[in-house]
Design a protein around this motif. Structure first.
Motif, PDB file in Angstrom:
ATOM      1  N   ALA A  37      21.640  71.377  14.229  1.00  0.00           N
ATOM      2  CA  ALA A  37      21.212  72.295  13.177  1.00  0.00           C
ATOM      3  C   ALA A  37      22.231  72.351  12.037  1.00  0.00           C
ATOM      4  O   ALA A  37      21.862  72.382  10.850  1.00  0.00           O
ATOM      5  N   LYS A  38      23.511  72.333  12.380  1.00  0.00           N
ATOM      6  CA  LYS A  38      24.544  72.411  11.350  1.00  0.00           C
ATOM      7  C   LYS A  38      24.738  71.081  10.644  1.00  0.00           C
ATOM      8  O   LYS A  38      25.119  71.043   9.467  1.00  0.00           O
ATOM      9  N   CYS A  79      24.720  71.152  21.697  1.00  0.00           N
ATOM     10  CA  CYS A  79      24.263  70.064  20.830  1.00  0.00           C
ATOM     11  C   CYS A  79      23.100  70.470  19.928  1.00  0.00           C
ATOM     12  O   CYS A  79      22.897  69.871  18.870  1.00  0.00           O
ATOM     13  N   ASP A  80      22.318  71.466  20.338  1.00  0.00           N
ATOM     14  CA  ASP A  80      21.244  71.948  19.462  1.00  0.00           C
ATOM     15  C   ASP A  80      21.838  72.613  18.222  1.00  0.00           C
ATOM     16  O   ASP A  80      21.365  72.412  17.104  1.00  0.00           O
ATOM     17  N   LEU A 114      24.573  62.590  24.350  1.00  0.00           N
ATOM     18  CA  LEU A 114      23.716  63.616  23.760  1.00  0.00           C
ATOM     19  C   LEU A 114      24.147  63.920  22.332  1.00  0.00           C
ATOM     20  O   LEU A 114      23.312  64.157  21.458  1.00  0.00           O
ATOM     21  N   VAL A 115      25.459  63.913  22.085  1.00  0.00           N
ATOM     22  CA  VAL A 115      25.962  64.123  20.728  1.00  0.00           C
ATOM     23  C   VAL A 115      25.427  63.032  19.802  1.00  0.00           C
ATOM     24  O   VAL A 115      24.943  63.302  18.699  1.00  0.00           O
ATOM     25  N   ILE A 116      25.503  61.780  20.248  1.00  0.00           N
ATOM     26  CA  ILE A 116      25.016  60.665  19.433  1.00  0.00           C
ATOM     27  C   ILE A 116      23.512  60.781  19.202  1.00  0.00           C
ATOM     28  O   ILE A 116      23.004  60.512  18.114  1.00  0.00           O
ATOM     29  N   LYS A 117      22.785  61.213  20.242  1.00  0.00           N
ATOM     30  CA  LYS A 117      21.341  61.396  20.102  1.00  0.00           C
ATOM     31  C   LYS A 117      21.026  62.412  19.019  1.00  0.00           C
ATOM     32  O   LYS A 117      20.109  62.224  18.210  1.00  0.00           O
ATOM     33  N   LYS A 118      21.796  63.497  18.988  1.00  0.00           N
ATOM     34  CA  LYS A 118      21.569  64.518  17.968  1.00  0.00           C
ATOM     35  C   LYS A 118      21.908  63.997  16.577  1.00  0.00           C
ATOM     36  O   LYS A 118      21.258  64.355  15.591  1.00  0.00           O
ATOM     37  N   LEU A 119      22.908  63.122  16.508  1.00  0.00           N
ATOM     38  CA  LEU A 119      23.233  62.503  15.227  1.00  0.00           C
ATOM     39  C   LEU A 119      22.073  61.640  14.746  1.00  0.00           C
ATOM     40  O   LEU A 119      21.707  61.653  13.570  1.00  0.00           O
ATOM     41  N   ILE A 174      31.129  74.664  15.964  1.00  0.00           N
ATOM     42  CA  ILE A 174      29.882  74.542  16.709  1.00  0.00           C
ATOM     43  C   ILE A 174      29.928  75.443  17.934  1.00  0.00           C
ATOM     44  O   ILE A 174      30.961  75.554  18.595  1.00  0.00           O
ATOM     45  N   ASP A 175      28.816  76.094  18.256  1.00  0.00           N
ATOM     46  CA  ASP A 175      28.734  76.952  19.436  1.00  0.00           C
ATOM     47  C   ASP A 175      28.919  76.120  20.706  1.00  0.00           C
ATOM     48  O   ASP A 175      28.733  74.892  20.700  1.00  0.00           O
TER      49      ASP A 175
END
Length: 512
Positions: free
Chosen positions: A235-236, A230-231, A291-296, A220-221
Motif C-alpha cells: 500500500a505504501k 507486506c500488505d 512475499l516482499v518481491i511478490k508485493k513489489l 512499514i507496519d
C-alpha cells in the motif's frame, strides 16, 4: 524441540598516601544508587525507576548519568615518581574494574555478543598502533597496517557467500551499524531521490542512516511476530511509485529468491533493496523475501530495478550452517552482505565485515593522494587490530567449529523457551532464531542485573555460545523467585504480551 533444527556439516571445499578507591565498579552499589533517566528530561537523572505509563505510553527508562560515577583525571604531583602512589592507585582501580567486568560478564544475557573467547596470544601486538586507513586492497604510505589479515578474512567470507576474488570488494568495519550505513549510502549515491522503506522493528541504524543522509523514510507496519506486514508495504509503495526505493527488509526466507527472478538483475540499478538478515532488534524475527518481491511485482515495479544488501549482523554467520535456512549467496541477485564480528564470531572490540560486488563500490570510490590509496569506506582511520582478532578466531574454529556453536545455540534457545513456558511465563521463539522473547520483568534492578534488552511489555535473551544451560537455569530460577515477590499481594499482574508476540504466546490472566 531441542533436536528440531538441523545443522549443516561443514563444506570441506571451503577452508580454512595512597588515595582511597571508591566503589564505582561495585554492581550492587551501582544498582542501589540507580536513578534512571526518563526520556525528555534533558539527560539529568530525575525519572522514576518504574515500568509505569504516562498518557498511555510507557516511559523509556534510561541508565544512570555516568558523571555521578566517572573517574576523574588528576595531574601527577612532583614527587609521584618517587613514592609510586599514583601507580599503586591506578593498579587498584584497574584491578577493581577487571573484577567488575568479570561479574557483569557472568550476568550478561540480553545482547547478542559472544563473550566466550581467548586472545591471549595476540597481547604482544597491543604495543603497536595498527591502522588500516584507506582501501584494504591498496597499501597506503602508512606501513603499520594489517591489510594482509584483513583481506584474508574478506576472502573467507567471500567464499562463504560464493563470490569470486576478482568480483568482490569489502572491508572490516567498526560495527554492524557501519555496514548498514555503507549499504544504504551506496543506494543513496546511486539514487539521490530514492525513498527508504523499513519495517518499524528494523534496527535503529537504518533510521539513523535516513537522518544522516536526509532521506525520506517510510516505516512499514509489522505482524505480532515482528515480520514485515507486506500488505501495508504494498500500500505504501503504491503511494510513491514515481520515486526509486531503498527497502530494508528483515529476511524470513533469507534470500530464497525464486529462480525465475534471477536473470532480471541489471548491472545499472534504479532500485536499491537493502535486506536485513540480522532479524528484528527485539524479537529476532525475519521476513519472507519472496512475499516482499511478490508485493513489489504487484505494485508494478520491474525486476531490473533493485540492488540487494543483506544485513546479517547476528544470524548472517549462523544461517549457513542450518539446513532449512536458504543460503546467503552472491549466486543470487544480491549486491552486498554485512555481518558483525563482535557478535556470533566473538571479538573483544566492536567490528564487522562488509562484502559487495566490486562494480558497485565505484559509486563511492575516490583516490586520495595523501594516503596513496583509495577512499571507499565510511570511516577514515580503521582499527587494524580487529582484522587480526577475526583472522585468529576463524583459523582456530573454522567452519566445523561454527557449525557446532550454531547447533548449541539453537538447542539451548529451544530449551530455555520450553522452561519459561513450563514456569507459566509467556514466551516466543521465532524459527531459526536464538532470541527468546518473554514477559518483561517488573523492576529495573533485575533488568539491569541481567543486562536484558526490553521494549514495551517484552524482554529478550539472546542465546550465544557463551550462554550455557547452567546460566539459563540460574536466570530462570531467580526470575521465578522474583515473580513470586512481585505478584504476591495481587497488586501486580504479569504483563500481557499478546499484542507484541500473539495471543498463543501470552500467559497473562486473560490469555492463559
Amino acid at each position: 524441540m531441542a533436536g528440531s533444527v538441523d545443522v549443516l556439516a561443514p563444506d570441506s571445499s571451503i577452508n580454512g598516601t595512597t588515595k582511597s578507591l571508591s566503589e564505582v565498579f561495585n554492581s550492587k552499589a551501582f544498582i542501589s544508587d540507580h536513578v534512571p533517566l526518563v526520556a525528555g528530561e534533558n539527560g539529568i537523572g530525575k525519572g522514576e525507576a518504574q515500568n509505569g505509563t504516562e498518557n498511555g505510553e510507557r516511559k523509556i527508562v534510561l541508565g544512570k548519568n555516568i558523571h555521578t560515577m566517572c573517574l576523574e583525571i588528576s595531574e601527577p604531583d612532583i614527587d609521584d615518581e618517587v613514592t609510586g602512589e599514583r601507580e599503586a592507585y591506578m593498579a587498584s582501580v584497574l584491578a577493581k574494574y577487571k573484577k567488575s567486568l568479570t561479574e557483569r560478564t557472568k550476568y550478561h544475557l540480553g545482547y547478542p555478543y559472544n563473550l566466550d573467547f581467548d586472545y591471549e596470544a595476540l597481547s604482544q601486538l597491543q604495543h603497536f598502533s595498527i591502522n588500516n586507513l584507506g582501501d584494504p586492497f591498496i597499501e597506503s604510505n602508512y606501513g603499520v597496517h594489517s591489510r594482509q589479515f584483513e583481506v584474508g578474512v574478506l576472502d573467507w567470507f567471500a567464499r562463504l557467500w560464493e563470490l569470486e576474488k576478482d568480483e568482490y570488494w569489502g572491508y572490516i568495519t567498526n560495527c554492524g551499524t557501519e555496514g548498514n550505513l555503507h549499504g544504504i549510502l551506496v543506494g543513496r549515491e546511486v539514487f539521490p531521490d530514492g525513498i527508504l522503506y523499513a519495517s518499524q522493528e528494523s534496527h535503529y541504524s537504518v533510521f539513523k542512516a535516513a537522518r544522516m543522509y536526509r532521506m525520506e523514510c517510510v516505516k512499514i507496519d509489522t505482524l505480532c511476530s515482528g515480520e514485515i506486514d507486506c500488505d501495508d508495504f504494498k500500500a505504501k509503495l503504491l503511494c510513491h511509485k514515481d520515486k526509486p526505493a531503498i527497502v530494508n527488509v528483515n529476511i524470513g526466507n533469507f534470500l530464497l529468491l525464486s529462480h525465475s527472478l534471477m536473470h532480471f538483475l541489471s548491472p545499472f540499478l534504479l532500485w536499491l533493496l537493502h535486506i536485513n538478515i540480522s532479524g528484528t532488534t527485539v524479537k529476532g524475527a525475519v521476513d519472507d523475501l519472496d512475499l516482499v518481491i511478490k508485493k513489489l511485482e504487484e505494485a508494478g515495479f520491474s525486476h531490473d530495478r533493485f540492488y540487494i544488501h543483506c544485513d546479517g549482523a547476528l544470524f548472517g554467520l549462523m544461517l549457513p550452517f542450518v539446513k532449512r535456512a536458504p543460503k546467503v549467496s552472491f549466486k543470487k541477485p544480491i549486491g552486498s552482505v554485512s555481518v558483525s564480528g563482535h557478535k556470533f564470531v566473538g571479538c573483544p572490540m566492536p567490528c564487522g565485515v562488509q562484502i559487495t560486488r566490486s562494480e558497485h563500490v565505484k559509486a563511492l570510490s575516490r583516490n586520495v593522494e595523501y594516503l596513496s590509496s583509495r577512499d571507499a569506506t565510511i570511516m577514515g582511520s580503521r582499527n587494524g587490530h580487529a582484522p587480526i582478532f577475526l583472522w585468529y578466531n576463524l583459523n582456530m574454529k573454522g567452519y566445523r567449529g561454527f557449525q557446532k556453536e550454531v547447533q548449541k545455540c539453537l538447542r539451548n534457545a529451544h530449551y530455555f523457551k520450553g522452561r519459561l513456558v513450563d514456569a507459566g511465563i509467556g514466551a516466543m521463539l521465532n524459527e531459526l532464531s536464538s532470541t527468546v522473547v518473554f514477559e518483561r520483568p517488573h523492576d529495573e534492578e533485575f533488568v539491569h542485573r541481567w543486562q536484558l534488552a526490553c521494549e514495551g511489555n517484552i524482554a529478550h535473551v539472546v542465546v550465544m555460545p557463551n550462554v550455557t544451560i547452567e546460566k539459563l537455569d540460574a536466570f530462570l530460577n531467580e526470575l521465578v523467585q522474583k515473580r513470586e515477590e512481585w505478584f504476591r499481594d495481587g497488586k501486580c499482574q504479569p504483563y500481557c504480551i499478546a499484542s507484541a508476540v500473539g495471543h498463543k504466546n501470552c500467559l497473562c490472566a486473560i490469555h492463559r
